[in-house]
Design an enzyme around this catalytic site. Structure first.
Site, PDB file in Angstrom:
ATOM      1  N   CYS A 296      42.491  50.204  37.389  1.00 25.08           N
ATOM      2  CA  CYS A 296      41.144  50.153  36.845  1.00 25.08           C
ATOM      3  C   CYS A 296      40.186  50.741  37.870  1.00 25.08           C
ATOM      4  O   CYS A 296      40.569  51.080  38.983  1.00 25.08           O
ATOM      5  CB  CYS A 296      40.738  48.722  36.517  1.00 25.08           C
ATOM      6  SG  CYS A 296      41.820  47.885  35.334  1.00 25.08           S
TER       7      CYS A 296
ATOM      8  N   ARG B 208      38.716  50.028  32.378  1.00 28.10           N
ATOM      9  CA  ARG B 208      39.849  49.110  32.325  1.00 28.10           C
ATOM     10  C   ARG B 208      41.111  49.768  31.796  1.00 28.10           C
ATOM     11  O   ARG B 208      41.089  50.491  30.804  1.00 28.10           O
ATOM     12  CB  ARG B 208      39.490  47.919  31.426  1.00 28.10           C
ATOM     13  CG  ARG B 208      40.582  46.859  31.340  1.00 28.10           C
ATOM     14  CD  ARG B 208      40.138  45.687  30.476  1.00 28.10           C
ATOM     15  NE  ARG B 208      41.163  44.635  30.486  1.00 28.10           N
ATOM     16  CZ  ARG B 208      41.674  44.079  29.406  1.00 28.10           C
ATOM     17  NH1 ARG B 208      41.243  44.431  28.213  1.00 28.10           N
ATOM     18  NH2 ARG B 208      42.581  43.140  29.501  1.00 28.10           N
ATOM     19  N   LEU B 209      42.212  49.513  32.498  1.00 31.46           N
ATOM     20  CA  LEU B 209      43.547  49.760  31.975  1.00 31.46           C
ATOM     21  C   LEU B 209      44.086  48.409  31.545  1.00 31.46           C
ATOM     22  O   LEU B 209      44.338  47.540  32.384  1.00 31.46           O
ATOM     23  CB  LEU B 209      44.453  50.382  33.045  1.00 31.46           C
ATOM     24  CG  LEU B 209      45.902  50.649  32.631  1.00 31.46           C
ATOM     25  CD1 LEU B 209      45.959  51.690  31.530  1.00 31.46           C
ATOM     26  CD2 LEU B 209      46.719  51.107  33.832  1.00 31.46           C
ATOM     27  N   ALA B 210      44.193  48.180  30.240  1.00 34.31           N
ATOM     28  CA  ALA B 210      44.512  46.847  29.715  1.00 34.31           C
ATOM     29  C   ALA B 210      45.997  46.559  29.863  1.00 34.31           C
ATOM     30  O   ALA B 210      46.840  47.204  29.253  1.00 34.31           O
ATOM     31  CB  ALA B 210      44.099  46.759  28.250  1.00 34.31           C
TER      32      ALA B 210
ATOM     33  N   ASN C  27      39.457  45.214  40.216  1.00 40.20           N
ATOM     34  CA  ASN C  27      40.535  46.175  40.037  1.00 40.20           C
ATOM     35  C   ASN C  27      41.780  45.603  40.699  1.00 40.20           C
ATOM     36  O   ASN C  27      41.740  45.214  41.872  1.00 40.20           O
ATOM     37  CB  ASN C  27      40.160  47.517  40.690  1.00 40.20           C
ATOM     38  CG  ASN C  27      41.333  48.487  40.736  1.00 40.20           C
ATOM     39  OD1 ASN C  27      42.225  48.452  39.894  1.00 40.20           O
ATOM     40  ND2 ASN C  27      41.335  49.342  41.737  1.00 40.20           N
ATOM     41  N   GLY C  28      42.884  45.525  39.958  1.00 39.22           N
ATOM     42  CA  GLY C  28      44.116  45.043  40.551  1.00 39.22           C
ATOM     43  C   GLY C  28      44.850  44.063  39.665  1.00 39.22           C
ATOM     44  O   GLY C  28      44.726  44.087  38.437  1.00 39.22           O
ATOM     45  N   GLU C  29      45.605  43.179  40.301  1.00 37.08           N
ATOM     46  CA  GLU C  29      46.368  42.167  39.571  1.00 37.08           C
ATOM     47  C   GLU C  29      46.528  40.938  40.452  1.00 37.08           C
ATOM     48  O   GLU C  29      46.870  41.053  41.636  1.00 37.08           O
ATOM     49  CB  GLU C  29      47.744  42.706  39.168  1.00 37.08           C
ATOM     50  CG  GLU C  29      48.535  41.756  38.290  1.00 37.08           C
ATOM     51  CD  GLU C  29      49.830  42.367  37.771  1.00 37.08           C
ATOM     52  OE1 GLU C  29      50.615  41.614  37.159  1.00 37.08           O
ATOM     53  OE2 GLU C  29      50.058  43.569  37.991  1.00 37.08           O
TER      54      GLU C  29
END
Length: 232
Positions: free
Chosen positions: A2, A45-47, A70-72
């Site tokens: 993201c 966003r990359l969902a 941004n991240g996880e």
């Protein structure tokens, strides 16, 4: 992957939109913006986690805290469970981004030590009139910022920051020397004199007046560990 971006100081919606558009390749599945008093936040966003209800920015219950990320967060399920036991209310199904505002609400700046993951975070505390920029322990996720006469501009990539009209494009020749020597630009340098990297394992506190304070929240421990028993 993201992208996050934003700035402190007077609102400038066209500039924020340009910054978000410059990061569109990082997050083609959606975008979000929020403009408050002395702060503008945006993200693409990359969902991946909580595709339907995991939109950003995210807020706490009273909407005194707002964050883009941004991240996880790998341990978000355990963190959410503990926070719910403490009385925190979540509005998403299982978005990992939402634990950030509630962790900060519960633990203050110590919340970073509870995160297991890779991340770049921008969190606005409207009570303190303060922006927190934070990067994960070893800098997997990028985060840059620039101090300007009107405030601080930040983003996941320099191109987002350069989309703001108050940021200079003058190159940093020392940083470029490092890049052509080592194929890497060491933090806190960037290819531009006006833009710095948030260091790995560092957070930055930015007041609404543009004052910047940096602090490392994590660093490698090189002390030799004793083997205490045969099983270990």
């Amino acid at each position: 992957m993201c992208g996050i971006c934003g700035f402190t100081g007077p609102a400038d919606t066209p500039a924020l939109n340009r910054m978000i558009e410059s990061l569109r390749h990082r997050g083609p599945n959606g975008s979000g913006v929020w403009e408050g008093e002395s702060i503008s936040l945006g993200m693409t966003r990359l969902a991946i986690i909580d595709i339907k209800s995991g939109q950003q920015p995210v807020f706490n219950e009273e909407k005194t805290l707002c964050a883009v990320f941004n991240g996880e967060i790998y341990n978000h399920i355990e963190l959410r469970r503990d926070l719910e036991k403490k009385g925190h209310k979540f509005y998403s199904d299982h978005a990992d981004s939402e634990v950030i505002v509630h962790l900060y609400e519960e633990y203050g700046l110590d919340f970073l030590e509870k995160l297991n993951g890779m991340f770049a975070i921008a969190l606005w505390d409207s009570r303190q009139k303060e922006l927190i920029l934070a990067r994960d322990r070893i800098g997997i996720k990028p985060l840059y910022f620039s101090k300007t006469p009107s405030g601080v501009v930040f983003g996941s990539e320099p191109k987002a920051i350069l989309s703001h009209p108050s940021v200079s494009r003058e190159p940093n020749l020392i940083a470029l020397h490092h890049y052509f020597t080592f194929k890497n630009t060491p933090s806190p340098l960037s290819a531009f004199k006006s833009i710095e990297q948030v260091r790995p394992g560092e957070f930055i506190r930015i007041s609404s007046a543009g004052e910047v304070a940096r602090r490392k929240w994590w660093q490698l421990d090189f002390r030799e560990k004793e083997i205490t028993d045969e099983e270990e």
